[in-house]
Scaffold this motif. Structure first.
Motif, mmCIF file in Angstrom:
data_model
loop_
_atom_site.group_PDB
_atom_site.id
_atom_site.type_symbol
_atom_site.label_atom_id
_atom_site.label_comp_id
_atom_site.label_asym_id
_atom_site.label_seq_id
_atom_site.Cartn_x
_atom_site.Cartn_y
_atom_site.Cartn_z
ATOM 1 N N HIS A 181 1.045 94.375 59.795
ATOM 2 C CA HIS A 181 -0.387 93.901 59.676
ATOM 3 C C HIS A 181 -1.328 94.914 60.121
ATOM 4 C CE1 HIS A 181 -0.273 89.367 59.330
ATOM 5 N NE2 HIS A 181 0.994 89.611 59.618
ATOM 6 N N ARG A 182 -0.680 96.142 60.253
ATOM 7 C CA ARG A 182 -1.587 97.478 60.472
ATOM 8 C C ARG A 182 -2.314 97.159 61.682
ATOM 9 N NH1 ARG A 182 1.740 98.788 57.748
ATOM 10 N NH2 ARG A 182 1.775 100.290 55.796
ATOM 11 N N THR A 196 -7.783 94.880 64.745
ATOM 12 C CA THR A 196 -6.909 93.911 65.188
ATOM 13 C C THR A 196 -6.110 94.756 66.075
ATOM 14 O OG1 THR A 196 -6.825 92.625 63.168
ATOM 15 C CG2 THR A 196 -4.755 92.582 64.327
ATOM 16 N N ARG A 249 -12.291 91.233 72.161
ATOM 17 C CA ARG A 249 -13.364 90.681 71.746
ATOM 18 C C ARG A 249 -14.613 91.438 71.833
ATOM 19 N NH1 ARG A 249 -12.523 85.447 69.979
ATOM 20 N NH2 ARG A 249 -14.411 85.460 69.055
ATOM 21 N N LEU A 291 -9.620 91.594 67.159
ATOM 22 C CA LEU A 291 -8.603 90.523 67.252
ATOM 23 C C LEU A 291 -7.465 90.794 67.908
ATOM 24 C CD1 LEU A 291 -8.209 87.464 66.452
ATOM 25 C CD2 LEU A 291 -7.031 88.130 64.291
ATOM 26 N N GLN A 349 -7.567 89.701 75.635
ATOM 27 C CA GLN A 349 -8.351 89.220 74.589
ATOM 28 C C GLN A 349 -9.726 89.278 74.767
ATOM 29 O OE1 GLN A 349 -8.722 84.837 73.455
ATOM 30 N NE2 GLN A 349 -7.467 85.343 71.545
ATOM 31 N N ILE A 376 -3.380 89.827 68.413
ATOM 32 C CA ILE A 376 -2.504 89.100 68.095
ATOM 33 C C ILE A 376 -1.528 88.904 68.978
ATOM 34 C CG2 ILE A 376 -0.903 88.613 66.192
ATOM 35 C CD1 ILE A 376 -2.653 89.756 64.117
ATOM 36 N N VAL A 390 -9.222 95.793 54.865
ATOM 37 C CA VAL A 390 -8.250 96.329 55.368
ATOM 38 C C VAL A 390 -7.680 97.516 54.419
ATOM 39 C CG1 VAL A 390 -5.679 96.584 56.280
ATOM 40 C CG2 VAL A 390 -7.445 94.564 57.070
#
Lengths: 348, 348
Positions: free
Chosen positions: B120-121, B67, B92, B97, B88, B99, B59
């Motif tokens: 968490h960008r 993400t 995928r 991912l 989700q 969150i 990252v």
DNA sequence: CTGTTAGCGCATTCAC
DNA sequence: GTGAATGCGCTAACAG
């Protein structure tokens, strides 16, 4: 309002505020040892630029990621989503982020999720193993450098901490309850009989009926309404129709309930019904359905607490001490006596 | 089995395999332009060491984080957890991912979650705004450098993409359905009347009854079984008892249903019942409950697809182009005619 | 095909 | 109180 392509960085803040990066770093982390004046100035620039620290960079510094992972069969499953909610609350209380992924009870997907979470360097992990016996999972988990807690199902032959319901006892007690009611032909219905939890419940049912000298009758082929209808209809038409149904999982319980209604079978008069696992409307339907209730939130909460215990203990211990007391928590179930088993609950 | 305190790094793998770091990096990322021999050797070492790339380092290199974030009121809420599950799946499929965090409909918690996700960008964001009107949220969202999609409720006065149900139309159609049944005193019951969705449904109810020249009767104080019982009981004892109940949310519907049962009110004979939002056992109870069904999974799926559309478009476009066509998707509801409204469904 | 090197953004020594 | 310099693990130029 400037919409930049890349988020501002700490050094940009530093430059803008005319200070060093260290100072900005201090401000971000509480602002200790910084003069009120610079503090204010830096804070203003941060505000102005909309600066947010880059988590990745912090993580890279080697500290904890303040992130824990949770792998459950499905997010949409009320049982597991309640666990997740409880676990998330604990995570937040410990200033951590919970990342939830779904395995759909597929060992392959589970490993995949595990790898993703490992890549994200979660500080710890909670999971409901798709397969309690899986050697591959056990190996992967063992070489992990972070603490792991299993929920709902243990990882057999391993020292991994776990928080599970006492399915055996719960099922045995429930069956005994039906026996106490005087039912003689108690049939056990379920699907997904490969799951650890279901197997334990079957064991409990078996223990109770055998101890009472009653016939053992199990059907593990209930996967939808159709199969439930077929199974129940044929039993009822058979030579020795059941006088009570013990359903081992939520969906089976509702299927059975619907079938009994459709067939106009009097519940509990003709056939009693008792289900494992409580659900939203179990008390709203007529007759209300008696169930074995699991401490759902508690599972998630206790698992997360256990995890953070290990995390904190580890940090305090300095060295990554092999947890001296691997803990296995066995949670009690609660028999909710409503109408469908023959009881007359005080609360309608 | 060696349990290290720190996970192995890429350069450790390189050293162990006797190659450069670049080679290992290549192997990790598909293994192109690496001789089969070294490829095999490196792969073996990776396997042996249990190496997993550190997401944080990747990252930090500035690439996408792969993400995306999702902020919903509660993970345990069936409506939103189904959305989450669908989102989700899309994530995928796009190798990302998801969150998930819970805002509990609290603007403060929402902002907090937002900041965490920004830290968490995440590449993009889906959220159900706690407050559609919030200026603070709008500002924060606008200065974000990542695409955002609102679900269930839009962010008013903003160009933020959204995927919402047509609550107005759904409620209006439902009310009209009750009117067509011949009910004259249709009472609308709900809680959480500050929510955008609920307000829209109220609008729909109002539009229908007013157009029909019927009395408008709204009670927004239903927050639990008790309040439902009180409300319904007093109405029934009043001078102009309702002949139909239109409940605007799930919990209200079940409360109302339970109260009517408790009071031995014949449904739909004496009082009809129609609820907004479908739920698990609506078809299993007697009488089965008619509802306005929302395309739950579709909301999550479409929102995620919209997000990835923007993500991909952005990358292809090179520059962070302001999305030319901000999209607002309005999803249709579906009236499920079961028994409680007076219909006689073909499927029992 | 393969290795060397330079930074990504941040916290953290260690000086001043 | 403050700042300059270092390195976390990785990828992406650039050489060879």
């Amino acid at each position: 309002m400037i919409k930049r392509s890349a988020p501002p960085t700490l050094s940009e803040v530093a430059r803008e505020a005319g200070v060093g990066t260290t100072t900005v770093s201090r401000v971000i982390n509480g602002g200790a040892r910084v003069s009120p004046k610079t503090l204010a100035r830096v804070r203003r620039v941060i505000e102005q630029l909309g600066y947010m620290p880059n988590q990745a960079a912090r993580v890279l510094k080697g500290d904890r990621t303040k992130t824990i992972g949770l792998i459950i069969p499905s997010i949409a499953d009320p049982f597991f989503s309640s666990c997740a909610e409880a676990a998330q609350a604990v995570a937040r209380a410990n200033d951590s982020l919970l990342i939830v992924t779904a395995s759909h009870n597929d060992p392959h997907t589970e490993i995949e999720n595990l790898n993703i979470l490992i890549s994200h360097r979660v500080d710890g992990l909670i999971l409901a193993p798709a397969n309690s016996q899986s050697q591959a999972l056990r190996d992967l988990l063992n070489r992990l450098s972070v603490p792991v807690v299993a929920i709902d199902r243990p990882v057999s032959n391993s020292s991994i901490a776990s928080v599970v319901t006492d399915n055996f006892k719960g099922a045995k007690t429930a069956t005994q309850h039906l026996i106490d009611h005087g039912y003689k032909r108690i049939v056990c219905l379920t699907g997904e009989s490969t799951l650890f939890t279901i197997q334990e419940r079957i064991r409990g049912y078996r223990a109770a009926v055998e101890a009472a000298g009653l016939p053992y009758s199990l059907n593990t082929a209930i996967k939808d309404y159709k199969s439930a209808e077929y199974a129940i209809e044929s039993m009822l038409a058979g030579a020795h129709p059941p006088d009570a149904l013990f359903t081992l999982k939520n969906s089976t319980t509702t299927y059975a309930f619907e079938v009994l209604q459709k067939l106009n079978v009097a519940v509990p008069k003709s056939v009693a019904l008792l289900g494992f696992d409580d659900f939203e409307l179990a008390s709203a339907v007529r007759p209300s359905i008696s169930v074995v209730q699991q401490p759902v939130e508690e599972i998630g909460r206790v698992a997360a607490e256990l995890l953070f215990d290990q995390l904190l203990g580890r940090r305090n211990a300095g060295l990554p001490t092999r947890s001296k007391r691997t803990r296995h928590v066995l949670l009690e179930t609660h028999l909710i006596q409503r109408s469908s088993c023959g009881c007359t609950p005080s609360v309608a």
